[in-house]
Design a protein around this motif. Sequence first.
Motif, PDB file in Angstrom:
ATOM      1  N   GLN A  91     -10.370   2.291   7.773  1.00 21.37           N
ATOM      2  CA  GLN A  91      -9.744   1.552   6.673  1.00 21.37           C
ATOM      3  C   GLN A  91      -8.472   2.242   6.208  1.00 21.37           C
ATOM      4  O   GLN A  91      -7.435   1.593   6.021  1.00 21.37           O
ATOM      5  CB  GLN A  91     -10.725   1.414   5.506  1.00 21.37           C
ATOM      6  CG  GLN A  91     -10.171   0.712   4.274  1.00 21.37           C
ATOM      7  CD  GLN A  91      -9.996  -0.775   4.469  1.00 21.37           C
ATOM      8  OE1 GLN A  91     -10.298  -1.314   5.538  1.00 21.37           O
ATOM      9  NE2 GLN A  91      -9.506  -1.465   3.454  1.00 21.37           N
ATOM     10  N   TRP A  92      -8.516   3.540   6.026  1.00 25.50           N
ATOM     11  CA  TRP A  92      -7.324   4.277   5.604  1.00 25.50           C
ATOM     12  C   TRP A  92      -6.206   4.144   6.629  1.00 25.50           C
ATOM     13  O   TRP A  92      -5.045   3.951   6.271  1.00 25.50           O
ATOM     14  CB  TRP A  92      -7.661   5.760   5.417  1.00 25.50           C
ATOM     15  CG  TRP A  92      -8.454   6.073   4.186  1.00 25.50           C
ATOM     16  CD1 TRP A  92      -8.911   5.197   3.244  1.00 25.50           C
ATOM     17  CD2 TRP A  92      -8.875   7.375   3.755  1.00 25.50           C
ATOM     18  NE1 TRP A  92      -9.597   5.870   2.271  1.00 25.50           N
ATOM     19  CE2 TRP A  92      -9.589   7.202   2.550  1.00 25.50           C
ATOM     20  CE3 TRP A  92      -8.731   8.653   4.282  1.00 25.50           C
ATOM     21  CZ2 TRP A  92     -10.151   8.278   1.853  1.00 25.50           C
ATOM     22  CZ3 TRP A  92      -9.280   9.727   3.598  1.00 25.50           C
ATOM     23  CH2 TRP A  92      -9.978   9.537   2.394  1.00 25.50           C
ATOM     24  N   HIS A 106     -11.270   6.560  -2.303  1.00 27.88           N
ATOM     25  CA  HIS A 106      -9.954   6.056  -2.704  1.00 27.88           C
ATOM     26  C   HIS A 106      -8.906   7.169  -2.663  1.00 27.88           C
ATOM     27  O   HIS A 106      -7.842   7.028  -3.253  1.00 27.88           O
ATOM     28  CB  HIS A 106     -10.028   5.465  -4.118  1.00 27.88           C
ATOM     29  CG  HIS A 106     -10.995   4.335  -4.239  1.00 27.88           C
ATOM     30  ND1 HIS A 106     -10.748   3.069  -3.738  1.00 27.88           N
ATOM     31  CD2 HIS A 106     -12.253   4.294  -4.754  1.00 27.88           C
ATOM     32  CE1 HIS A 106     -11.797   2.290  -3.973  1.00 27.88           C
ATOM     33  NE2 HIS A 106     -12.717   2.997  -4.589  1.00 27.88           N
ATOM     34  N   ARG A 107      -9.226   8.271  -1.968  1.00 31.54           N
ATOM     35  CA  ARG A 107      -8.325   9.416  -1.788  1.00 31.54           C
ATOM     36  C   ARG A 107      -8.110  10.209  -3.061  1.00 31.54           C
ATOM     37  O   ARG A 107      -7.166  10.999  -3.162  1.00 31.54           O
ATOM     38  CB  ARG A 107      -6.953   8.987  -1.240  1.00 31.54           C
ATOM     39  CG  ARG A 107      -6.978   8.277   0.086  1.00 31.54           C
ATOM     40  CD  ARG A 107      -5.555   7.892   0.482  1.00 31.54           C
ATOM     41  NE  ARG A 107      -5.555   7.047   1.640  1.00 31.54           N
ATOM     42  CZ  ARG A 107      -5.803   5.734   1.600  1.00 31.54           C
ATOM     43  NH1 ARG A 107      -6.060   5.156   0.462  1.00 31.54           N
ATOM     44  NH2 ARG A 107      -5.779   5.028   2.706  1.00 31.54           N
ATOM     45  N   PHE A 119       0.830  -1.198   0.000  1.00 30.87           N
ATOM     46  CA  PHE A 119       0.000   0.000   0.000  1.00 30.87           C
ATOM     47  C   PHE A 119       0.858   1.239   0.000  1.00 30.87           C
ATOM     48  O   PHE A 119       1.851   1.327   0.703  1.00 30.87           O
ATOM     49  CB  PHE A 119      -0.898   0.037   1.241  1.00 30.87           C
ATOM     50  CG  PHE A 119      -1.507   1.387   1.498  1.00 30.87           C
ATOM     51  CD1 PHE A 119      -2.557   1.828   0.734  1.00 30.87           C
ATOM     52  CD2 PHE A 119      -0.985   2.212   2.479  1.00 30.87           C
ATOM     53  CE1 PHE A 119      -3.110   3.079   0.960  1.00 30.87           C
ATOM     54  CE2 PHE A 119      -1.531   3.463   2.705  1.00 30.87           C
ATOM     55  CZ  PHE A 119      -2.594   3.893   1.946  1.00 30.87           C
ATOM     56  N   SER A 120       0.467   2.217  -0.806  1.00 32.42           N
ATOM     57  CA  SER A 120       1.045   3.550  -0.735  1.00 32.42           C
ATOM     58  C   SER A 120      -0.001   4.515  -1.251  1.00 32.42           C
ATOM     59  O   SER A 120      -0.772   4.191  -2.144  1.00 32.42           O
ATOM     60  CB  SER A 120       2.333   3.647  -1.571  1.00 32.42           C
ATOM     61  OG  SER A 120       2.051   3.432  -2.937  1.00 32.42           O
ATOM     62  N   VAL A 121      -0.036   5.695  -0.653  1.00 30.14           N
ATOM     63  CA  VAL A 121      -0.981   6.706  -1.103  1.00 30.14           C
ATOM     64  C   VAL A 121      -0.535   7.205  -2.468  1.00 30.14           C
ATOM     65  O   VAL A 121       0.636   7.535  -2.664  1.00 30.14           O
ATOM     66  CB  VAL A 121      -1.037   7.875  -0.094  1.00 30.14           C
ATOM     67  CG1 VAL A 121      -1.937   8.992  -0.618  1.00 30.14           C
ATOM     68  CG2 VAL A 121      -1.540   7.389   1.251  1.00 30.14           C
ATOM     69  N   GLN A 174      -6.854  11.019   9.373  1.00 27.66           N
ATOM     70  CA  GLN A 174      -5.834   9.975   9.278  1.00 27.66           C
ATOM     71  C   GLN A 174      -5.902   9.256   7.937  1.00 27.66           C
ATOM     72  O   GLN A 174      -6.965   8.849   7.487  1.00 27.66           O
ATOM     73  CB  GLN A 174      -6.025   8.967  10.401  1.00 27.66           C
ATOM     74  CG  GLN A 174      -5.721   9.523  11.780  1.00 27.66           C
ATOM     75  CD  GLN A 174      -6.010   8.491  12.846  1.00 27.66           C
ATOM     76  OE1 GLN A 174      -7.155   8.120  13.063  1.00 27.66           O
ATOM     77  NE2 GLN A 174      -4.981   8.011  13.514  1.00 27.66           N
ATOM     78  N   GLY A 175      -4.736   9.097   7.302  1.00 24.24           N
ATOM     79  CA  GLY A 175      -4.652   8.346   6.071  1.00 24.24           C
ATOM     80  C   GLY A 175      -5.099   9.079   4.825  1.00 24.24           C
ATOM     81  O   GLY A 175      -5.205   8.481   3.754  1.00 24.24           O
ATOM     82  N   SER A 176      -5.338  10.389   4.921  1.00 21.78           N
ATOM     83  CA  SER A 176      -5.899  11.124   3.782  1.00 21.78           C
ATOM     84  C   SER A 176      -4.864  11.532   2.737  1.00 21.78           C
ATOM     85  O   SER A 176      -5.234  12.004   1.659  1.00 21.78           O
ATOM     86  CB  SER A 176      -6.648  12.366   4.278  1.00 21.78           C
ATOM     87  OG  SER A 176      -5.786  13.224   5.004  1.00 21.78           O
ATOM     88  N   GLY A 177      -3.587  11.385   3.042  1.00 16.05           N
ATOM     89  CA  GLY A 177      -2.553  11.730   2.073  1.00 16.05           C
ATOM     90  C   GLY A 177      -1.807  13.012   2.390  1.00 16.05           C
ATOM     91  O   GLY A 177      -1.108  13.570   1.529  1.00 16.05           O
ATOM     92  N   LYS A 178      -1.897  13.485   3.630  1.00 13.57           N
ATOM     93  CA  LYS A 178      -1.231  14.730   4.029  1.00 13.57           C
ATOM     94  C   LYS A 178       0.280  14.656   3.818  1.00 13.57           C
ATOM     95  O   LYS A 178       0.883  15.575   3.262  1.00 13.57           O
ATOM     96  CB  LYS A 178      -1.510  15.030   5.507  1.00 13.57           C
ATOM     97  CG  LYS A 178      -2.965  15.119   5.884  1.00 13.57           C
ATOM     98  CD  LYS A 178      -3.127  15.389   7.372  1.00 13.57           C
ATOM     99  CE  LYS A 178      -2.567  14.281   8.256  1.00 13.57           C
ATOM    100  NZ  LYS A 178      -3.252  12.977   8.065  1.00 13.57           N
ATOM    101  N   SER A 179       0.876  13.577   4.288  1.00  8.97           N
ATOM    102  CA  SER A 179       2.329  13.436   4.174  1.00  8.97           C
ATOM    103  C   SER A 179       2.758  13.356   2.717  1.00  8.97           C
ATOM    104  O   SER A 179       3.805  13.895   2.337  1.00  8.97           O
ATOM    105  CB  SER A 179       2.810  12.192   4.928  1.00  8.97           C
ATOM    106  OG  SER A 179       2.526  12.292   6.303  1.00  8.97           O
ATOM    107  N   THR A 180       1.957  12.675   1.899  1.00  9.75           N
ATOM    108  CA  THR A 180       2.267  12.564   0.471  1.00  9.75           C
ATOM    109  C   THR A 180       2.239  13.928  -0.188  1.00  9.75           C
ATOM    110  O   THR A 180       3.165  14.299  -0.924  1.00  9.75           O
ATOM    111  CB  THR A 180       1.264  11.623  -0.219  1.00  9.75           C
ATOM    112  OG1 THR A 180       1.380  10.320   0.352  1.00  9.75           O
ATOM    113  CG2 THR A 180       1.526  11.537  -1.712  1.00  9.75           C
ATOM    114  N   LEU A 181       1.187  14.695   0.062  1.00 13.74           N
ATOM    115  CA  LEU A 181       1.099  16.030  -0.539  1.00 13.74           C
ATOM    116  C   LEU A 181       2.216  16.925  -0.030  1.00 13.74           C
ATOM    117  O   LEU A 181       2.831  17.674  -0.803  1.00 13.74           O
ATOM    118  CB  LEU A 181      -0.267  16.652  -0.240  1.00 13.74           C
ATOM    119  CG  LEU A 181      -0.506  18.056  -0.803  1.00 13.74           C
ATOM    120  CD1 LEU A 181      -0.307  18.084  -2.316  1.00 13.74           C
ATOM    121  CD2 LEU A 181      -1.906  18.550  -0.439  1.00 13.74           C
TER     122      LEU A 181
END
Length: 274
Positions: free
Chosen positions: A213-214, A268-269, A8-10, A41-48
């Motif tokens: 789930q995220w 799915h974000r 898994f990866s965002v 949590q898990g929404s993709g903050k770190s990725t963005l």
Amino acid sequence: MSPVPHRFSVRRFADTLVTQALDDALCSGRTTPILAISGLQGSGKSTLAAQVVELAGGRGLRAAALSIDDTYLTRAQRQRLADRVHPLLATRGPPGTHDLPLALDTLDAASSGQPFHLPRFDKLADERVDEAQWERIDGRLDLLVFEGWFLGTPAEPEAALQTPLNALEREADADGRWRHWCNQTLADDYPALWRRFDRLWFLQPPGFAVVPQWRWQQEQALQQAAPGRSGMSRAQLERFVQFYERISRQALRTLPAIADRVIALDAHRRPLQA
């Protein structure tokens, strides 16, 4: 709940969105703007946040990212808080479990161009990383991206705290002492941190129901990145998410009207608009 893929990866956000986030922050007029990215949590903050820093670097700018999670109190500090106020405060996450002086000092040092270190927290160990391992930032940054799951969220009205929200509150906080204390801390202590933001972006999920789930997918990714280290089981994570539920629902209610930009996500974000 649906099965979770082993790997898994965002997914990365579209370049146009990342460009908009960077340009919006740089247009704030501050020498070192602070772009806050809020999202459950898990929404993709770190990725963005990482993509914005990457794009800034590609333009020849100096940028860094920090999470509010990296300013959690140490395990010993949280245990002392649990002994003094309420046992649930031993668990990281809710308002009151962060080292706000550390967060404020870090953001202020970045804004003023002073040398500073980026705090780090090890979630699998549930402990702050030793300060000797923190990255040192020398010289002025052109941008600091600060991300966190409830950034900018205001406290709830007292009346909203009367009824337990989930099993955790019913079983471990029947008299409401924990949730009232966290809410009062959110009202009294966190606005000073929110005022440091030059821009606030909110990654808005379709609802709180997707968060367990995220967060489970995120937990699996953490464990896969560190083989041999233990993390939370699914049952432990389901309970853990309940610590965040009340403030998460408050964020969903309030941040769309507070944030400078709201990015609505599907289950799915994926952003619903480019």
